[in-house]
Write an enzyme that holds these catalytic residues in place. Structure first.
Site, PDB file in Angstrom:
ATOM      1  N   ALA A  10       0.807  -1.214   0.000  1.00 42.56           N
ATOM      2  CA  ALA A  10       0.000   0.000   0.000  1.00 42.56           C
ATOM      3  C   ALA A  10       0.843   1.268   0.000  1.00 42.56           C
ATOM      4  O   ALA A  10       0.305   2.369  -0.018  1.00 42.56           O
ATOM      5  CB  ALA A  10      -0.937  -0.009   1.205  1.00 42.56           C
ATOM      6  N   GLY A  13       5.783  -0.659  -4.605  1.00 43.04           N
ATOM      7  CA  GLY A  13       5.832  -1.942  -5.285  1.00 43.04           C
ATOM      8  C   GLY A  13       7.254  -2.309  -5.635  1.00 43.04           C
ATOM      9  O   GLY A  13       8.101  -1.439  -5.857  1.00 43.04           O
ATOM     10  N   GLY A  78      -4.268  -6.807   1.113  1.00 47.04           N
ATOM     11  CA  GLY A  78      -5.618  -7.348   1.070  1.00 47.04           C
ATOM     12  C   GLY A  78      -6.682  -6.275   0.966  1.00 47.04           C
ATOM     13  O   GLY A  78      -6.402  -5.084   0.820  1.00 47.04           O
ATOM     14  N   ASP A 236      -0.247 -10.664   0.177  1.00 45.16           N
ATOM     15  CA  ASP A 236       1.167 -10.495   0.493  1.00 45.16           C
ATOM     16  C   ASP A 236       1.568 -11.191   1.786  1.00 45.16           C
ATOM     17  O   ASP A 236       2.668 -11.732   1.890  1.00 45.16           O
ATOM     18  CB  ASP A 236       1.571  -9.017   0.499  1.00 45.16           C
ATOM     19  CG  ASP A 236       0.695  -8.127   1.368  1.00 45.16           C
ATOM     20  OD1 ASP A 236      -0.130  -8.637   2.155  1.00 45.16           O
ATOM     21  OD2 ASP A 236       0.831  -6.889   1.251  1.00 45.16           O
ATOM     22  N   THR A 237       0.675 -11.211   2.776  1.00 43.37           N
ATOM     23  CA  THR A 237       1.033 -11.891   4.020  1.00 43.37           C
ATOM     24  C   THR A 237       1.068 -13.398   3.849  1.00 43.37           C
ATOM     25  O   THR A 237       1.946 -14.074   4.397  1.00 43.37           O
ATOM     26  CB  THR A 237       0.065 -11.513   5.145  1.00 43.37           C
ATOM     27  OG1 THR A 237       0.045 -10.097   5.285  1.00 43.37           O
ATOM     28  CG2 THR A 237       0.490 -12.141   6.463  1.00 43.37           C
ATOM     29  N   ASN A 294      -3.957  -8.659  13.455  1.00 46.99           N
ATOM     30  CA  ASN A 294      -3.511  -7.542  12.602  1.00 46.99           C
ATOM     31  C   ASN A 294      -3.181  -6.333  13.470  1.00 46.99           C
ATOM     32  O   ASN A 294      -3.952  -5.977  14.360  1.00 46.99           O
ATOM     33  CB  ASN A 294      -4.611  -7.131  11.629  1.00 46.99           C
ATOM     34  CG  ASN A 294      -4.633  -7.993  10.383  1.00 46.99           C
ATOM     35  OD1 ASN A 294      -3.863  -8.929  10.256  1.00 46.99           O
ATOM     36  ND2 ASN A 294      -5.512  -7.685   9.464  1.00 46.99           N
ATOM     37  N   GLY A 404      10.190  -5.694   6.113  1.00 45.01           N
ATOM     38  CA  GLY A 404      11.129  -4.591   6.292  1.00 45.01           C
ATOM     39  C   GLY A 404      11.702  -4.474   7.683  1.00 45.01           C
ATOM     40  O   GLY A 404      12.806  -3.939   7.861  1.00 45.01           O
TER      41      GLY A 404
END
Length: 490
Positions: A10, A13, A78, A236-237, A294, A404
Site C-alpha cells: 500500500a 511496489g 488485502g 502479500d502476508t 492484525n 522490512g
C-alpha cells in the site's frame, strides 16, 4: 526456472526475479516504484493504469536479467477490489484508507453482530476496513454501481487480468475480505445474502498455483519470451508466511504497512476464546490456516517520513533510527490502531496531538517520534502475542520475523525485549520469496512447500535477537493496554 514476483504494497511496489532449481533458490530486486492512494473526485483511489505501467517496466527489467521468463505472479495487500462490467473497470478501486470506504460498518455490526461475522468467516479484524464493509457501503449508498457491475476482482487478480490473465479468484486474498468460510475455503454466501451483498459478482475461488494465461505482448511489450501468468499466494502476508523458515514452536510476524502476527495451523479456530481475543483465521498455502492478529504497523512511520520529505527534512532510515536509539525509551506510547490516525493530516502532527490528548510527554524531534512509534509497535505486538497465546494449545516460544522490520535492528531488539522471546530474522523480502516459491511449486520445479522452505532456509542468513530487558516492559504494556481500551471505547 525463472519466475517474476510482483509484490505490491500500500506504499510501494517491487519486482523480483526468482531463479529456482531443485537445489538452489535466489531472488533479486530488479525494479521498485512508489504506490500511494491518489485523490480523485474527493476519494482516495488506486491508479490502476500507473500500476500496470510499473508492472510492465518490472517484467521487462526481469527479462533483461534472465535467459527467458517462465512465470509471473502478482501479490498485493488485502481488502481492496475492482468492480467490472464487460471486463472494464467501472471506476478506480477505492483504497481501504479512504475515510468513506467503510461508512456503514456499524450498520453491519447492528444487522448481524460481531459473533455472527466471526462464526461465518473466522475474521475478527475489527480495526481493518474489510472488503465486506466496503461492499456493504456501496450496496447502501451506491447500489447503481453494483447493478451495473458483472464482476469483482481482488487487486492481484485485477492486475493479472490487465496484463493478460483470465479473471479468477484465489483463496488467500479472498480470505482477507471477511466474506469467506475458512472451513470450506469458499464464499460465505449465506452471510452475504443476509446482508444484501450481491454474490453473483464473486469469482470462483482456487488455491494458489492456478494458470491464468500468458502475458499480453501488447500490454507488456519487448519481452524475449512469453511468460505464463499464475496465481501465487496472492495476499502479500500469505506469500510472506510461505516464504519464512517456520518451525513448530514459532509465531510469524510479517512487518510492513501492517504487522501480521500469527501461527500456522491445519484448521480454523472459531472458539469463544478466539472471538474474545479477536483472533482471525486467514487462509494460507497448502490448505493451511493462518491464525493471526492484525496491527497497524509501519504505516504511521512511513506517513511521518512522507511528511518530513515534503517539509524538506531528512528521511534516511539510518539517521532516523540513530536518533530514535538516542531518544528516551517508552516515554510516550500510541495505539497505532486508533481510528484517529489517517491519511488526511501530517502524521507527526497527529502523533503529537494524540500524546497531548492522552496526557503523555509530547515527542520532540524526529528521534522522539520514531522512538515513540517503535516502542509502541513492540509493546502492541507483545500484547497481541499474549492474546494469541491464550487461544492456542501450544503457545509459541519464539518469533520468526519477515519483511522490512528485519533490517531494523533497533526494532528487532525492542521486539525481543517486549515479548520476552527470541526473535529470528527470515528474508527481508519474505513476500517476494513466498511469491516465487508458490510459483515454483505450480511450475513443478519445487515439489512442495516443506521442501521449498528448506531451500529458503539454506539460501538466506538469519540473525537471532535474545531478550535482554524484558522486565522493563511490563509498565509500557499496561499503559498501552489502557490506551487501546480507550481507543476501542471499552
Amino acid at each position: 526456472m525463472n519466475h517474476v514476483a510482483i509484490d505490491l504494497g500500500a506504499s510501494g511496489g517491487t519486482v523480483f526475479l526468482g531463479e529456482v532449481t531443485q537445489s538452489s533458490f535466489a531472488v533479486r530486486e530488479v525494479h521498485r516504484f512508489d504506490n500511494r492512494p491518489v485523490e480523485r473526485d474527493g476519494r482516495y483511489v488506486w491508479d490502476v493504469d500507473a500500476l500496470v505501467d510499473h508492472i510492465g517496466e518490472g517484467i521487462r527489467a526481469a527479462d533483461g536479467h534472465a535467459d527467458g521468463l517462465d512465470t509471473v505472479g502478482i501479490d498485493t495487500w488485502g481488502l481492496d477490489f475492482g468492480l467490472l462490467a464487460d471486463g472494464e473497470l467501472l471506476r478506480d478501486p477505492v483504497s481501504y484508507r479512504d475515510p468513506e470506504s467503510t461508512a456503514t460498518r456499524e450498520q453491519v455490526f447492528a444487522a448481524v453482530g460481531k459473533r455472527r461475522l466471526f462464526d461465518a468467516t473466522g475474521i475478527t479484524n475489527w480495526n481493518t476496513p474489510n472488503t465486506l464493509w466496503q461492499l456493504h457501503t456501496i450496496a447502501e449508498r451506491e447500489p447503481e454501481l453494483l447493478d451495473e457491475s458483472d464482476g469483482l476482482l481482488m487487486m492481484p487478480q485485477l492486475l493479472s487480468a490487465r496484463i493478460g490473465g483470465q479473471p479468477a479468484g484465489e483463496v488467500t486474498i479472498a480470505s482477507t475480505t471477511q466474506m469467506v468460510d475458512p472451513e470450506q475455503r469458499a464464499w460465505a454466501t449465506d452471510l452475504l445474502e443476509e446482508l444484501s451483498v450481491p454474490t453473483d459478482l464473486l469469482p470462483t475461488l482456487s488455491e494458489p498455483g492456478k494458470r491464468l494465461g500468458t502475458v499480453d505482448g501488447t500490454v507488456v511489450s519487448g519481452l524475449s519470451s512469453t511468460p505464463e501468468i499464475v496465481t501465487p499466494a496472492s495476499h502479500d502476508t500469505a506469500a510472506a508466511v510461505a516464504g519464512l523458515p517456520l518451525v513448530e514452536d514459532a509465531a510469524f510476524l510479517n512487518t510492513g504497512s501492517w504487522f501480521i502476527l500469527g501461527v500456522e495451523r491445519d484448521d480454523p479456530v472459531r472458539t469463544d476464546a478466539a472471538f474474545e481475543h479477536a483472533v482471525s483465521n486467514e487462509l494460507g498455502v497448502d490448505g493451511t490456516v493462518r491464525l493471526l492478529k492484525n496491527v497497524n504497523g509501519f504505516f504511521l512511520l512511513e506517513e511521518c517520513r512522507e511528511a518530513w520529505r515534503q517539509a524538506g527534512e531528512p528521511v534516511e532510515y539510518d539517521a532516523l533510527l540513530s536518533a530514535a536509539e538516542a531518544a528516551q525509551p517508552r516515554a510516550a506510547l500510541v495505539d497505532t490502531d486508533a481510528d484517529t490516525f489517517g491519511i488526511d493530516e501530517p502524521m507527526p502532527d497527529q502523533i503529537r496531538a494524540y500524546c497531548r490528548r492522552t496526557d503523555q510527554p509530547v515527542p520532540t524531534g524526529q528521534g522522539g517520534i520514531v522512538r515513540c512509534l517503535l516502542d509502541s509497535l513492540a509493546a502492541k505486538t507483545a500484547l497481541e502475542l499474549d492474546a494469541l497465546a491464550a487461544v492456542v494449545e501450544d503457545p509459541p516460544s519464539r518469533i520468526v520475523l519477515g519483511g522490512g522490520g528485519v533490517r531494523n535492528e533497533l526494532f528487532c531488539q525492542l521486539l525481543a525485549d517486549a515479548t520476552d522471546r527470541p526473535v529470528s530474522t527470515g528474508p527481508v523480502e519474505a513476500t517476494a520469496v513466498g511469491n516465487v516459491l508458490t510459483q515454483a511449486i505450480a511450475a513443478g520445479s519445487v515439489p512442495d512447500i516443506e521442501t521449498g522452505r528448506k531451500l529458503v532456509e539454506s539460501a538466506f542468513e538469519t540473525t537471532t535477537y535474545e531478550p535482554r530487558a524484558a522486565g522493563e516492559w511490563a509498565d509500557a504494556k499496561d499503559r498501552l493496554a489502557a490506551l487501546t481500551d480507550a481507543s476501542s471505547g471499552d
